[in-house]
Design a protein around this motif. Sequence first.
Motif, PDB file in Angstrom:
ATOM      1  N   PHE A 153       0.836  -1.201   0.000  1.00 27.60           N
ATOM      2  CA  PHE A 153       0.000   0.000   0.000  1.00 27.60           C
ATOM      3  C   PHE A 153       0.867   1.245   0.000  1.00 27.60           C
ATOM      4  N   GLY A 154       0.610   2.143  -0.942  1.00 26.78           N
ATOM      5  CA  GLY A 154       1.417   3.352  -1.057  1.00 26.78           C
ATOM      6  C   GLY A 154       0.626   4.619  -0.788  1.00 26.78           C
ATOM      7  N   ILE A 155       1.282   5.533  -0.113  1.00 35.59           N
ATOM      8  CA  ILE A 155       0.753   6.878   0.098  1.00 35.59           C
ATOM      9  C   ILE A 155       1.885   7.839  -0.233  1.00 35.59           C
ATOM     10  N   GLY A 156       1.639   8.789  -1.086  1.00 36.73           N
ATOM     11  CA  GLY A 156       2.695   9.715  -1.501  1.00 36.73           C
ATOM     12  C   GLY A 156       2.955  10.779  -0.468  1.00 36.73           C
ATOM     13  N   LEU A 157       3.966  10.593   0.337  1.00 35.47           N
ATOM     14  CA  LEU A 157       4.358  11.620   1.301  1.00 35.47           C
ATOM     15  C   LEU A 157       5.179  12.702   0.594  1.00 35.47           C
ATOM     16  N   GLU A 158       5.948  12.295  -0.404  1.00 39.11           N
ATOM     17  CA  GLU A 158       6.762  13.166  -1.262  1.00 39.11           C
ATOM     18  C   GLU A 158       7.939  13.819  -0.544  1.00 39.11           C
ATOM     19  N   SER A 159       7.735  14.328   0.661  1.00 39.94           N
ATOM     20  CA  SER A 159       8.815  14.961   1.417  1.00 39.94           C
ATOM     21  C   SER A 159       8.481  14.927   2.905  1.00 39.94           C
ATOM     22  N   ALA A 160       9.500  14.736   3.736  1.00 37.23           N
ATOM     23  CA  ALA A 160       9.319  14.787   5.185  1.00 37.23           C
ATOM     24  C   ALA A 160       9.198  16.230   5.666  1.00 37.23           C
ATOM     25  N   ASN A 161       9.564  17.168   4.813  1.00 39.16           N
ATOM     26  CA  ASN A 161       9.530  18.584   5.154  1.00 39.16           C
ATOM     27  C   ASN A 161       8.156  19.158   4.821  1.00 39.16           C
ATOM     28  N   ASP A 162       7.443  19.666   5.838  1.00 42.37           N
ATOM     29  CA  ASP A 162       6.088  20.181   5.642  1.00 42.37           C
ATOM     30  C   ASP A 162       6.039  21.305   4.609  1.00 42.37           C
ATOM     31  N   TYR A 163       7.021  22.195   4.653  1.00 40.17           N
ATOM     32  CA  TYR A 163       7.029  23.317   3.710  1.00 40.17           C
ATOM     33  C   TYR A 163       7.175  22.809   2.273  1.00 40.17           C
ATOM     34  N   VAL A 164       8.129  21.926   2.047  1.00 42.45           N
ATOM     35  CA  VAL A 164       8.339  21.384   0.698  1.00 42.45           C
ATOM     36  C   VAL A 164       7.096  20.621   0.242  1.00 42.45           C
ATOM     37  N   ARG A 165       6.570  19.757   1.123  1.00 38.78           N
ATOM     38  CA  ARG A 165       5.427  18.919   0.763  1.00 38.78           C
ATOM     39  C   ARG A 165       4.187  19.746   0.438  1.00 38.78           C
ATOM     40  N   ASN A 166       3.887  20.779   1.234  1.00 37.56           N
ATOM     41  CA  ASN A 166       2.614  21.473   1.075  1.00 37.56           C
ATOM     42  C   ASN A 166       2.678  22.814   0.346  1.00 37.56           C
ATOM     43  N   LYS A 167       3.802  23.458   0.362  1.00 40.53           N
ATOM     44  CA  LYS A 167       3.909  24.747  -0.338  1.00 40.53           C
ATOM     45  C   LYS A 167       4.499  24.601  -1.740  1.00 40.53           C
ATOM     46  N   ILE A 168       5.462  23.710  -1.892  1.00 45.63           N
ATOM     47  CA  ILE A 168       6.104  23.534  -3.199  1.00 45.63           C
ATOM     48  C   ILE A 168       5.413  22.433  -4.005  1.00 45.63           C
ATOM     49  N   ILE A 169       5.249  21.267  -3.395  1.00 45.51           N
ATOM     50  CA  ILE A 169       4.622  20.139  -4.093  1.00 45.51           C
ATOM     51  C   ILE A 169       3.090  20.259  -4.066  1.00 45.51           C
ATOM     52  N   LYS A 170       2.560  21.026  -3.107  1.00 40.66           N
ATOM     53  CA  LYS A 170       1.119  21.253  -2.977  1.00 40.66           C
ATOM     54  C   LYS A 170       0.344  19.969  -2.705  1.00 40.66           C
ATOM     55  N   LYS A 171       0.907  19.135  -1.860  1.00 45.25           N
ATOM     56  CA  LYS A 171       0.335  17.836  -1.550  1.00 45.25           C
ATOM     57  C   LYS A 171      -0.942  17.921  -0.721  1.00 45.25           C
ATOM     58  N   GLY A 172      -1.036  18.919   0.150  1.00 51.04           N
ATOM     59  CA  GLY A 172      -2.221  19.015   0.997  1.00 51.04           C
ATOM     60  C   GLY A 172      -2.316  17.882   1.998  1.00 51.04           C
ATOM     61  N   LEU A 173      -1.184  17.489   2.552  1.00 48.72           N
ATOM     62  CA  LEU A 173      -1.130  16.371   3.491  1.00 48.72           C
ATOM     63  C   LEU A 173      -0.291  16.779   4.690  1.00 48.72           C
ATOM     64  N   SER A 174      -0.924  16.797   5.844  1.00 45.47           N
ATOM     65  CA  SER A 174      -0.183  17.139   7.055  1.00 45.47           C
ATOM     66  C   SER A 174       0.568  15.916   7.565  1.00 45.47           C
ATOM     67  N   LYS A 175       1.601  16.181   8.340  1.00 42.65           N
ATOM     68  CA  LYS A 175       2.348  15.089   8.966  1.00 42.65           C
ATOM     69  C   LYS A 175       1.418  14.282   9.869  1.00 42.65           C
ATOM     70  N   LYS A 176       0.513  14.980  10.569  1.00 44.77           N
ATOM     71  CA  LYS A 176      -0.435  14.310  11.459  1.00 44.77           C
ATOM     72  C   LYS A 176      -1.335  13.347  10.671  1.00 44.77           C
TER      73      LYS A 176
END
Length: 189
Positions: A153-176
């Motif tokens: 089962f895969g979930i795209g975290l893309e980055s452990a860094n919240d800023y990179v994940r949500n501001k640059i990649i625009k993933k819309g996924l919180s660490k929580k």
Amino acid sequence: SKNRIEVDNNRRKIEAAYLRVSPVNIAGLETNRLMVVLKTCGCEYARKTGGGCSVCGFINNAVEDITGEEIVSQFDEVLERIDFTDICEIDLLTLGSFYNDNEISRETRFKLLNRIAALKNIKRVSIESRAEYVTVEKLNESKAILGDKIIDFGIGLESANDYVRNKIIKKGLSKKSFEELLEKVELAN
């Protein structure tokens, strides 16, 4: 073409967005995997956010008014074309989230998983979803259908860094949310 749709006697024939057989190792077994990306209505997150994640272009292959029957028929066509003699893994991907009921209905999911369950050579199945669509019930249903096959089962975290994940990649996924998903997956084991 990337968005090939044929109409035959008023019935559409929609081809999978992507199909590839490549080498893989499953617990020391050198074998092959089939990666198939089925066309769906597209990622709901991408539609809601006006484009979704900056690293994904899956929405470009979406068929907005696709039916569950048309999704299953894509997979059936792949099953007819591929020789599964040397294939022990299927990566069953969609243009969004496998567990989003607005993209893949429960009935359609069951049909797809039952087709894989019937393939005796398949030892591992890979599927992906955004965290917010995953429930313990859905994971357990998948396990029940697939039996002794390994579910990757895969979930795209893309980055452990919240800023990179949500501001640059625009993933819309919180660490929580990601951590809560991990707890759900463990509950399903």
